[in-house]
Design a protein around this motif. Structure first.
Motif, PDB file in Angstrom:
ATOM      1  N   VAL A   1       0.856  -1.173   0.000  1.00 21.47           N
ATOM      2  CA  VAL A   1       0.000   0.000   0.000  1.00 21.47           C
ATOM      3  C   VAL A   1       0.899   1.231   0.000  1.00 21.47           C
ATOM      4  N   ASP A   2       0.902   1.984  -1.095  1.00 20.90           N
ATOM      5  CA  ASP A   2       1.725   3.186  -1.186  1.00 20.90           C
ATOM      6  C   ASP A   2       1.066   4.356  -0.469  1.00 20.90           C
ATOM      7  N   SER A   3       1.833   5.404  -0.284  1.00 12.99           N
ATOM      8  CA  SER A   3       1.325   6.574   0.449  1.00 12.99           C
ATOM      9  C   SER A   3       0.144   7.222  -0.241  1.00 12.99           C
ATOM     10  N   ASP A   4       0.050   7.069  -1.565  1.00 14.56           N
ATOM     11  CA  ASP A   4      -1.081   7.644  -2.295  1.00 14.56           C
ATOM     12  C   ASP A   4      -2.273   6.690  -2.360  1.00 14.56           C
ATOM     13  N   GLY A   5      -2.165   5.544  -1.680  1.00 16.11           N
ATOM     14  CA  GLY A   5      -3.261   4.579  -1.654  1.00 16.11           C
ATOM     15  C   GLY A   5      -3.206   3.526  -2.742  1.00 16.11           C
ATOM     16  N   THR A   6      -2.248   3.622  -3.657  1.00 14.40           N
ATOM     17  CA  THR A   6      -2.124   2.621  -4.720  1.00 14.40           C
ATOM     18  C   THR A   6      -1.827   1.251  -4.125  1.00 14.40           C
ATOM     19  N   MET A   7      -2.522   0.236  -4.612  1.00 14.77           N
ATOM     20  CA  MET A   7      -2.348  -1.131  -4.149  1.00 14.77           C
ATOM     21  C   MET A   7      -1.588  -1.937  -5.212  1.00 14.77           C
ATOM     22  N   THR A   8      -0.583  -2.667  -4.777  1.00 18.73           N
ATOM     23  CA  THR A   8       0.169  -3.541  -5.670  1.00 18.73           C
ATOM     24  C   THR A   8       0.232  -4.933  -5.066  1.00 18.73           C
ATOM     25  N   LEU A   9      -0.230  -5.921  -5.823  1.00 16.76           N
ATOM     26  CA  LEU A   9      -0.131  -7.308  -5.383  1.00 16.76           C
ATOM     27  C   LEU A   9       1.252  -7.823  -5.757  1.00 16.76           C
ATOM     28  N   VAL A  10       2.039  -8.210  -4.761  1.00  9.71           N
ATOM     29  CA  VAL A  10       3.413  -8.669  -4.969  1.00  9.71           C
ATOM     30  C   VAL A  10       3.457 -10.165  -4.684  1.00  9.71           C
ATOM     31  N   MET A  11       3.855 -10.941  -5.684  1.00  9.32           N
ATOM     32  CA  MET A  11       3.885 -12.405  -5.573  1.00  9.32           C
ATOM     33  C   MET A  11       5.333 -12.876  -5.745  1.00  9.32           C
ATOM     34  N   ASN A  12       5.932 -13.304  -4.649  1.00  9.46           N
ATOM     35  CA  ASN A  12       7.284 -13.864  -4.687  1.00  9.46           C
ATOM     36  C   ASN A  12       7.270 -15.386  -4.805  1.00  9.46           C
ATOM     37  N   ALA A  13       6.238 -16.008  -4.249  1.00 14.70           N
ATOM     38  CA  ALA A  13       6.174 -17.468  -4.221  1.00 14.70           C
ATOM     39  C   ALA A  13       4.911 -17.950  -4.913  1.00 14.70           C
ATOM     40  N   TYR A  14       5.087 -18.718  -5.983  1.00 20.70           N
ATOM     41  CA  TYR A  14       3.974 -19.301  -6.713  1.00 20.70           C
ATOM     42  C   TYR A  14       4.527 -20.485  -7.507  1.00 20.70           C
ATOM     43  N   LYS A  15       3.657 -21.277  -8.062  1.00 18.41           N
ATOM     44  CA  LYS A  15       4.045 -22.573  -8.617  1.00 18.41           C
ATOM     45  C   LYS A  15       5.162 -22.484  -9.645  1.00 18.41           C
ATOM     46  N   THR A  16       5.123 -21.476 -10.526  1.00 19.33           N
ATOM     47  CA  THR A  16       6.083 -21.409 -11.619  1.00 19.33           C
ATOM     48  C   THR A  16       7.185 -20.381 -11.388  1.00 19.33           C
ATOM     49  N   ASP A  17       7.416 -20.009 -10.118  1.00 18.58           N
ATOM     50  CA  ASP A  17       8.476 -19.026  -9.872  1.00 18.58           C
ATOM     51  C   ASP A  17       9.870 -19.645  -9.921  1.00 18.58           C
ATOM     52  N   LYS A  18       9.926 -20.982  -9.995  1.00 14.50           N
ATOM     53  CA  LYS A  18      11.171 -21.758 -10.091  1.00 14.50           C
ATOM     54  C   LYS A  18      12.001 -21.707  -8.810  1.00 14.50           C
ATOM     55  N   LYS A  19      11.417 -21.181  -7.734  1.00 14.89           N
ATOM     56  CA  LYS A  19      12.149 -21.089  -6.477  1.00 14.89           C
ATOM     57  C   LYS A  19      11.350 -21.600  -5.288  1.00 14.89           C
ATOM     58  N   ALA A  20      10.062 -21.239  -5.217  1.00 16.81           N
ATOM     59  CA  ALA A  20       9.272 -21.534  -4.018  1.00 16.81           C
ATOM     60  C   ALA A  20       9.179 -23.030  -3.737  1.00 16.81           C
ATOM     61  N   LEU A  21       9.139 -23.852  -4.780  1.00 17.07           N
ATOM     62  CA  LEU A  21       8.990 -25.289  -4.587  1.00 17.07           C
ATOM     63  C   LEU A  21      10.328 -26.009  -4.500  1.00 17.07           C
ATOM     64  N   SER A  22      11.421 -25.249  -4.571  1.00 16.75           N
ATOM     65  CA  SER A  22      12.739 -25.848  -4.471  1.00 16.75           C
ATOM     66  C   SER A  22      12.951 -26.418  -3.071  1.00 16.75           C
ATOM     67  N   ALA A  23      13.643 -27.519  -3.010  1.00 14.16           N
ATOM     68  CA  ALA A  23      13.873 -28.179  -1.715  1.00 14.16           C
ATOM     69  C   ALA A  23      14.696 -27.314  -0.769  1.00 14.16           C
ATOM     70  N   GLN A  24      15.409 -26.329  -1.298  1.00 19.58           N
ATOM     71  CA  GLN A  24      16.261 -25.529  -0.424  1.00 19.58           C
ATOM     72  C   GLN A  24      15.484 -24.435   0.315  1.00 19.58           C
ATOM     73  N   TYR A  25      14.195 -24.268   0.002  1.00 13.44           N
ATOM     74  CA  TYR A  25      13.374 -23.261   0.672  1.00 13.44           C
ATOM     75  C   TYR A  25      12.195 -23.927   1.370  1.00 13.44           C
ATOM     76  N   ASP A  26      11.743 -23.312   2.436  1.00 16.84           N
ATOM     77  CA  ASP A  26      10.612 -23.838   3.199  1.00 16.84           C
ATOM     78  C   ASP A  26       9.779 -22.665   3.707  1.00 16.84           C
ATOM     79  N   ILE A  27       8.700 -22.346   2.977  1.00 18.58           N
ATOM     80  CA  ILE A  27       7.882 -21.180   3.321  1.00 18.58           C
ATOM     81  C   ILE A  27       7.308 -21.314   4.719  1.00 18.58           C
ATOM     82  N   ALA A  28       6.932 -22.536   5.104  1.00 23.24           N
ATOM     83  CA  ALA A  28       6.338 -22.738   6.425  1.00 23.24           C
ATOM     84  C   ALA A  28       7.281 -22.357   7.549  1.00 23.24           C
ATOM     85  N   GLN A  29       8.576 -22.327   7.250  1.00 18.22           N
ATOM     86  CA  GLN A  29       9.565 -21.928   8.246  1.00 18.22           C
ATOM     87  C   GLN A  29      10.050 -20.492   8.022  1.00 18.22           C
ATOM     88  N   GLY A  30       9.341 -19.762   7.159  1.00 18.33           N
ATOM     89  CA  GLY A  30       9.750 -18.390   6.866  1.00 18.33           C
ATOM     90  C   GLY A  30      10.998 -18.320   6.012  1.00 18.33           C
TER      91      GLY A  30
END
Length: 279
Positions: A112-141
């Protein structure tokens, strides 16, 4: 051996359905034509806005859960549908703090920017080539932020979104009203991470983030009561892409939606498009 034969047969049937663009029996039982879905969603969105219009009106716990689920629906049909990657979704006001995002286990967030603009930011999703990698664990932050495939979708209209009936400005307004109402009902002591979707217990207890499967079930129950069908989150992409095919989009428009939804045009045409089965 019997189980192996059954598994092989199930794989062959799935491949046949994909090859012929057939809906599975489960998909067919819960399918909603995109036009009808948008039409039936409108009164729900108006209900949402009306409910949050007066800050002096108390909202019951049951009504608050309904409001959350209507907002989830808006994130599925008010903009091109993502996969259900909204567990841990939170509001971030101004610059995101990586340590805070990892503490709340929130790779995806609404900036949420100061002018009220909303931006949906997606770092982790099925085809990001990183989130499902064994070296990361979202449940552990444990996840990576601001990588080369991070998606940033400003909730503002453009010519293509408007042409195909999407209303990112409405979604942004719903989020703004919800953010204000949520902060009023569940202050920083109860919702310190400003989660968007959360479970809440007795007064004074800290809220907890709702997980993806529970979110999908809530959405299905809302639509079952409204339309008589209960599609889970993963069905929204095929329902939209099938409808899109009937609109005869240009290749540039197909590429636009493929980029927005983080899949290839090939995936759009070979997996999500069910026009041959739909007739």
């Amino acid at each position: 051996q019997a189980f192996g034969d059954f598994a092989d047969e199930a794989k062959r049937e799935l491949f046949r359905q994909q090859l012929l663009r057939e809906r599975s029996p489960r998909q067919d039982a819960n399918w909603i034509d995109w036009d009808k879905l948008l039409q039936d969603a409108r009164p729900l969105f108006q209900e949402f806005l009306d409910t949050l219009d007066d800050p002096t009106v108390a909202i019951s716990p049951t009504k608050w859960k309904r409001i959350q689920t209507i907002l989830l629906l808006a994130l599925h049909v008010g903009i091109p549908p993502f996969r259900n990657d909204f567990a841990g979704l939170r509001f971030v006001y101004g610059q995101a703090d990586p340590d805070s995002l990892r503490d709340s286990k929130s790779p995806n967030y609404i900036q949420v920017d100061s002018d009220g603009t909303m931006t949906l930011v997606m770092n982790a999703y099925k085809t990001d080539k990183k989130a499902l990698s064994a070296q990361y664990d979202i449940a552990q932050g444990d996840f990576i932020l601001d990588h080369e495939r991070t998606l940033r979708r400003k909730l503002v209209p453009d010519a293509i979104l408007s042409k195909y009936g999407f209303q990112p400005n409405l979604v942004a307004e719903m989020l703004r009203r919800y953010s204000t109402a949520s902060a009023r009902a569940f202050d920083q002591t109860r919702n310190p991470h400003a989660y968007v979707f959360y479970n809440f217990g007795a007064p004074g207890t800290v809220v907890t983030s709702i997980q993806e499967d529970a979110l999908s079930k809530r959405l299905g129950r809302l639509l079952k009561a409204t339309i008589g069908r209960s599609p889970r989150s993963q069905l929204f992409r095929p329902m939209f892409v099938t409808w899109l095919g009937h609109q005869r989009p240009s290749m540039a428009e197909r590429e636009y939606f493929s980029d927005w939804m983080a899949h290839s045009v090939e995936m759009q045409l070979s997996t999500y498009d069910k026009r041959l089965a739909a007739g």
